[in-house]
Design a protein around this motif. Structure first.
Motif, short mmCIF file in Angstrom:
data_model
loop_
_atom_site.label_atom_id
_atom_site.label_comp_id
_atom_site.label_asym_id
_atom_site.label_seq_id
_atom_site.Cartn_x
_atom_site.Cartn_y
_atom_site.Cartn_z
N GLY A 43 0.81 -1.22 0.00
CA GLY A 43 0.00 0.00 0.00
C GLY A 43 0.83 1.25 0.00
N GLY A 44 0.16 2.34 0.53
CA GLY A 44 -1.02 2.29 1.36
C GLY A 44 -0.87 1.50 2.66
N THR A 45 -2.00 1.25 3.25
CA THR A 45 -2.04 0.52 4.51
C THR A 45 -2.98 -0.68 4.35
N PRO A 46 -2.47 -1.82 3.90
CA PRO A 46 -3.33 -2.99 3.69
C PRO A 46 -4.02 -3.48 4.96
N SER A 47 -3.43 -3.16 6.14
CA SER A 47 -4.10 -3.62 7.37
C SER A 47 -5.36 -2.81 7.65
N ASN A 77 0.38 -1.38 9.54
CA ASN A 77 0.88 -0.34 10.43
C ASN A 77 0.56 -0.75 11.86
N PRO A 78 1.54 -0.59 12.77
CA PRO A 78 1.36 -1.15 14.13
C PRO A 78 0.07 -0.70 14.82
N GLU A 79 -0.36 0.55 14.59
CA GLU A 79 -1.53 1.04 15.34
C GLU A 79 -2.85 0.51 14.81
N ARG A 98 4.00 9.63 11.58
CA ARG A 98 3.49 8.28 11.84
C ARG A 98 2.46 8.35 12.97
N ARG A 99 1.53 7.43 12.97
CA ARG A 99 0.44 7.50 13.95
C ARG A 99 0.60 6.47 15.05
N HIS A 100 1.81 5.92 15.20
CA HIS A 100 2.03 4.93 16.25
C HIS A 100 3.26 5.31 17.06
N THR A 101 3.38 4.68 18.22
CA THR A 101 4.56 4.88 19.05
C THR A 101 5.42 3.61 18.97
N GLN A 146 3.72 0.77 20.69
CA GLN A 146 2.72 0.08 19.86
C GLN A 146 3.39 -0.89 18.88
N SER A 147 4.55 -0.51 18.37
CA SER A 147 5.28 -1.44 17.47
C SER A 147 5.67 -2.70 18.24
N ARG A 148 6.19 -2.52 19.46
CA ARG A 148 6.59 -3.69 20.27
C ARG A 148 5.40 -4.62 20.48
#
Ligand code: SF4
Length: 361
Positions: free
Chosen positions: A61-65, A92-94, A129-132, A135-137
């Protein structure tokens, strides 16, 4: 090898550096878009609506999730991948939860690729980015708990105010999170982006960026990730099969606006325009044929390098004395290797790949 790429041109918001074809959208991926992808798969079906049966299927993508697990399952069913196919979803993690990750796995996704980018929350906010990092961990942990054995993480290098500490912390976050594969990219300032209009301060210069790249190659090797392509590193047995097929000049079909394809040596792409793609059958634009130059360019991205025998056999191209002398000079300067008839670039050579290609092509 036949790879199928499905482009998902939606994101929750646009990151400040990104020039991929995607638009910010509220809510998830419209069903009309999933319908359009199924329609295009049917059009390429060898006979009516027989599945395409790819060896690899990649949701990019984009963001397929932003696809629901049910939409993902529908697209996988429509594609009908062969048993044992690699099925990758970029995430994306979030956007994920333990439930959605388990449902993607249930739907048949067996490889997940997270856009982690940095372990610094200040940096992530600067990039839009919209995550921290936390959130990735969590996303990496949930992916393992959901049964994903093949997990990839993206990291960006040479970001504004970048330090070796930030790089090492990010690589360790990915390794400790159980990534089997890591893609690392240098930040590039693209014109049609927020960063392109107003570049961030404290960007490393080209020399500093090159040093970060070489330091990443070294640190990743220490962590057990072998480099197999300019930007890609994997634990043994976890190289990405879908992208490897691009670099090996295999057949691939890309569906969705701006997606590129190469089938039987003929290249074509779908023009931009998500609304038009949803409304009417896509109008594919011819993009010429795959040439010996493309083959050389793609093979030199790989650490396995370019077989001069294969170049001669499959493309009828023989390196003349001038090219061989140039290759020998590169080897003397630590930028390349020539082992038997296989010519490959070292990490330092990969940094100046474009200049090398100008001479070789
Ligand atoms: S989430 Fe990915 S594709 Fe979407 S804007 Fe950010 S970098 Fe680009």
């Amino acid at each position: 090898m036949f790879g199928l790429y499905l482009h998902i041109p939606y994101c929750a918001a646009k990151c400040r550096y990104c020039d991929f074809y995607s638009a910010a959208c509220r809510g998830g991926v419209p069903d009309a878009y999933v319908d359009a992808l199924c329609r295009e798969m049917d059009r390429f079906s060898p006979c009516g609506s027989t599945p395409l049966r790819p060896d690899t299927l990649y949701f990019g993508g984009g963001t397929p999730s932003l696809l629901t697990p049910a939409q993902t399952a529908r697209l996988i069913d429509a594609a009908g991948p062969v048993p044992g196919a690699e099925i990758t979803l970029e995430a994306n993690p979030e956007t994920v939860s333990p439930q959605t990750l388990a449902a993607y796995r249930q739907a048949g996704v067996n490889r997940i690729s997270f856009g982690v980018q940095s372990a610094s929350d200040v940096q992530l906010a600067r990039l839009g980015r919209r995550h921290t990092a936390a959130q990735s961990r969590l996303a990496l942990q949930w992916a393992r708990e959901a049964g994903f054995e093949n997990v990839s993480g993206d990291v960006m290098l040479a970001l504004p105010g970048y330090t070796l500490d930030e790089m090492n912390a990010t690589l360790e976050l990915l390794a400790e999170g159980g990534c089997t594969h890591i893609s690392s990219y240098l930040l590039k300032i693209e014109p049609n982006t927020v960063f392109g209009r107003k570049p961030p301060e404290n960007l490393p210069d080209d020399d500093a960026a090159a040093d970060f790249y070489l330091a990443a190659v070294e640190r990743l090797a220490q962590l057990g990730y072998a480099q197999y392509e300019i930007s890609n590193f994997a634990r043994p047995g976890f190289e990405g099969r879908h992208n490897r097929n691009y670099w090996e000049c295999g057949d691939y079909l890309g569906l969705g606006p701006t997606a590129h394809s190469c089938m039987g040596g003929r290249r074509f792409y779908t023009p931009a325009g998500t609304a038009a793609f949803c409304r009417t059958p896509a109008d594919y634009t011819d993009d010429g044929t795959c040439t010996a130059e493309d083959f050389v360019m793609l093979q030199l991205r790989l650490t396995s390098g370019l077989s001069l025998a294969r170049l001669r056999r499959e493309w009828g191209v023989e390196w003349d004395a001038k090219k061989r002398a140039f290759a020998a000079r590169l080897c003397q300067n630590g930028l390349a290797r020539l082992e038997g008839d296989v010519f490959s670039l070292t990490p330092r050579g990969m940094l100046v790949q474009n200049s090398i290609l100008v001479e070789l092509l």
